[in-house]
Design a protein around this motif. Structure first.
Motif, PDB file in Angstrom:
ATOM      1  N   UNK A  82     -17.965  31.684  56.475  1.00 13.06           N
ATOM      2  CA  UNK A  82     -17.814  32.766  57.447  1.00 13.06           C
ATOM      3  C   UNK A  82     -16.484  32.649  58.199  1.00 13.06           C
ATOM      4  N   UNK A  83     -16.114  31.460  58.613  1.00 16.78           N
ATOM      5  CA  UNK A  83     -14.830  31.256  59.300  1.00 16.78           C
ATOM      6  C   UNK A  83     -13.657  31.650  58.397  1.00 16.78           C
ATOM      7  N   UNK A  84     -13.711  31.242  57.125  1.00 12.87           N
ATOM      8  CA  UNK A  84     -12.639  31.567  56.180  1.00 12.87           C
ATOM      9  C   UNK A  84     -12.577  33.076  55.934  1.00 12.87           C
ATOM     10  N   UNK A  85     -13.723  33.711  55.815  1.00 18.18           N
ATOM     11  CA  UNK A  85     -13.797  35.153  55.582  1.00 18.18           C
ATOM     12  C   UNK A  85     -13.170  35.916  56.746  1.00 18.18           C
ATOM     13  N   UNK A  86     -13.575  35.560  57.971  1.00 20.46           N
ATOM     14  CA  UNK A  86     -13.038  36.229  59.153  1.00 20.46           C
ATOM     15  C   UNK A  86     -11.536  36.005  59.290  1.00 20.46           C
ATOM     16  N   UNK A  87     -11.080  34.811  58.952  1.00 14.77           N
ATOM     17  CA  UNK A  87      -9.650  34.508  59.015  1.00 14.77           C
ATOM     18  C   UNK A  87      -8.865  35.382  58.041  1.00 14.77           C
ATOM     19  N   UNK A  88      -9.374  35.515  56.811  1.00 17.09           N
ATOM     20  CA  UNK A  88      -8.697  36.350  55.823  1.00 17.09           C
ATOM     21  C   UNK A  88      -8.731  37.829  56.233  1.00 17.09           C
ATOM     22  N   UNK A  89      -9.818  38.278  56.801  1.00 16.89           N
ATOM     23  CA  UNK A  89      -9.901  39.665  57.273  1.00 16.89           C
ATOM     24  C   UNK A  89      -8.824  39.966  58.317  1.00 16.89           C
ATOM     25  N   UNK A  90      -8.516  38.992  59.156  1.00 19.72           N
ATOM     26  CA  UNK A  90      -7.479  39.187  60.186  1.00 19.72           C
ATOM     27  C   UNK A  90      -6.137  39.579  59.572  1.00 19.72           C
ATOM     28  N   UNK A  91      -5.891  39.126  58.357  1.00 20.22           N
ATOM     29  CA  UNK A  91      -4.620  39.442  57.699  1.00 20.22           C
ATOM     30  C   UNK A  91      -4.489  40.924  57.350  1.00 20.22           C
ATOM     31  N   UNK A  92      -5.600  41.654  57.368  1.00 13.65           N
ATOM     32  CA  UNK A  92      -5.595  43.069  56.994  1.00 13.65           C
ATOM     33  C   UNK A  92      -5.921  43.981  58.182  1.00 13.65           C
ATOM     34  N   UNK A  93      -5.670  43.503  59.385  1.00 14.83           N
ATOM     35  CA  UNK A  93      -6.065  44.250  60.586  1.00 14.83           C
ATOM     36  C   UNK A  93      -5.312  45.567  60.773  1.00 14.83           C
ATOM     37  N   UNK A  94      -4.209  45.751  60.066  1.00 17.03           N
ATOM     38  CA  UNK A  94      -3.460  47.000  60.186  1.00 17.03           C
ATOM     39  C   UNK A  94      -3.970  48.085  59.235  1.00 17.03           C
ATOM     40  N   UNK A  95      -4.989  47.775  58.449  1.00 11.86           N
ATOM     41  CA  UNK A  95      -5.573  48.729  57.500  1.00 11.86           C
ATOM     42  C   UNK A  95      -7.024  48.999  57.882  1.00 11.86           C
ATOM     43  N   UNK A  96      -7.551  50.110  57.406  1.00 16.57           N
ATOM     44  CA  UNK A  96      -8.986  50.370  57.493  1.00 16.57           C
ATOM     45  C   UNK A  96      -9.634  49.509  56.417  1.00 16.57           C
ATOM     46  N   UNK A  97     -10.497  48.589  56.814  1.00 16.57           N
ATOM     47  CA  UNK A  97     -11.113  47.660  55.868  1.00 16.57           C
ATOM     48  C   UNK A  97     -12.566  48.043  55.649  1.00 16.57           C
ATOM     49  N   UNK A  98     -12.943  48.118  54.394  1.00 15.20           N
ATOM     50  CA  UNK A  98     -14.331  48.349  53.991  1.00 15.20           C
ATOM     51  C   UNK A  98     -14.796  47.081  53.286  1.00 15.20           C
ATOM     52  N   UNK A  99     -15.861  46.484  53.791  1.00 14.79           N
ATOM     53  CA  UNK A  99     -16.382  45.258  53.198  1.00 14.79           C
ATOM     54  C   UNK A  99     -17.374  45.582  52.087  1.00 14.79           C
ATOM     55  N   UNK A 100     -17.347  44.761  51.042  1.00 11.10           N
ATOM     56  CA  UNK A 100     -18.315  44.850  49.943  1.00 11.10           C
ATOM     57  C   UNK A 100     -18.974  43.492  49.774  1.00 11.10           C
ATOM     58  N   UNK A 101     -20.272  43.492  49.637  1.00 11.29           N
ATOM     59  CA  UNK A 101     -20.953  42.252  49.275  1.00 11.29           C
ATOM     60  C   UNK A 101     -20.631  41.941  47.817  1.00 11.29           C
ATOM     61  N   UNK A 102     -20.712  40.665  47.428  1.00 15.68           N
ATOM     62  CA  UNK A 102     -20.501  40.360  46.009  1.00 15.68           C
ATOM     63  C   UNK A 102     -21.671  40.882  45.174  1.00 15.68           C
ATOM     64  N   UNK A 103     -21.381  41.173  43.924  1.00 10.58           N
ATOM     65  CA  UNK A 103     -22.424  41.622  42.989  1.00 10.58           C
ATOM     66  C   UNK A 103     -23.442  40.510  42.771  1.00 10.58           C
ATOM     67  N   UNK A 104     -24.632  40.891  42.379  1.00 11.09           N
ATOM     68  CA  UNK A 104     -25.668  39.940  42.020  1.00 11.09           C
ATOM     69  C   UNK A 104     -25.187  39.083  40.850  1.00 11.09           C
ATOM     70  N   UNK A 105     -25.585  37.823  40.833  1.00 13.96           N
ATOM     71  CA  UNK A 105     -25.259  36.936  39.710  1.00 13.96           C
ATOM     72  C   UNK A 105     -26.509  36.734  38.858  1.00 13.96           C
ATOM     73  N   UNK A 106     -26.353  36.876  37.552  1.00 14.14           N
ATOM     74  CA  UNK A 106     -27.462  36.718  36.614  1.00 14.14           C
ATOM     75  C   UNK A 106     -27.138  35.620  35.620  1.00 14.14           C
TER      76      UNK A 106
END
Length: 191
Positions: A82-106
């Motif tokens: 979660x910390x790494x995810x939020x940190x990486x999101x900060x790098x895109x703060x000048x854009x409209x960001x839409x989050x996607x969950x990862x696809x299911x793994x089979x």
């Protein structure tokens, strides 16, 4: 788009471009095998595509990362991710960001039978399905707590193993189309 036949035409960003039309310019900055966490085996921030994505100046960023963080050698727990995810999101703060969950793994065995995991609890490429589900929950929480629009690709794909290549991890042509349609729908909704 790893493993997709006719990759140039059928990877999900290419299909998304066709759905959105000429008023959008879709770029694919994804890199197969890369992770959110900087201390993983392949951190996205070490890739050339990361730098290209930052310099592109996108109006909208579709943020779909995390499956490779679930690999046995990469997973260090919920808080670390979660910390790494939020940190990486900060790098895109000048854009409209839409989050996607990862696809299911089979897990798909040699006879083509589908299960959620093999006897060792992992899929191809050391992806851990139960950790992918945990990552999907983390992304849902981050979206909710930080008012990011969310596309729940995990939920979309959970009952569709036929949307994956034989490795059970990467979407097939049909899966890429379903993902592109979901992303298109969200972008259209947010106009």
């Amino acid at each position: 788009g790893y493993g997709i036949d006719d990759w140039e035409e059928k990877n999900y960003p290419a299909v998304l471009q066709n759905l959105l039309g000429d008023s959008y310019h879709v770029m694919n900055f994804g890199v197969s095998g890369y992770c959110i966490q900087n201390d993983s085996d392949k951190p996205y921030t070490s890739s050339e595509n990361y730098e290209l994505s930052l310099n592109y100046g996108a109006d909208i960023v579709i943020f779909m990362l995390g499956s490779n963080d679930s690999k046995i050698q990469n997973w260090q727990g919920k808080e670390h991710f979660e910390d790494a995810y939020l940190s990486l999101l900060d790098d895109y703060k000048d854009s409209k960001v839409i989050l996607c969950t990862p696809a299911t793994a089979f897990y798909i065995d040699d006879e083509g039978n589908v299960a959620r995991e093999d006897e060792d609890g992992i899929t191809t490429f050391n992806i851990q399905p139960e950790v992918v589900e945990e990552i999907a929950d983390i992304v849902r929480s981050i979206a909710s707590e930080n008012s990011y629009p969310l596309i729940d690709i995990n939920n979309l794909t959970e009952d569709h193993p036929e949307w994956f290549t034989l490795d059970g991890t990467h979407p097939s042509d049909e899966g890429a189309k379903a993902i592109a349609e979901a992303v298109n729908s969200k972008i259209t909704e947010l106009k």
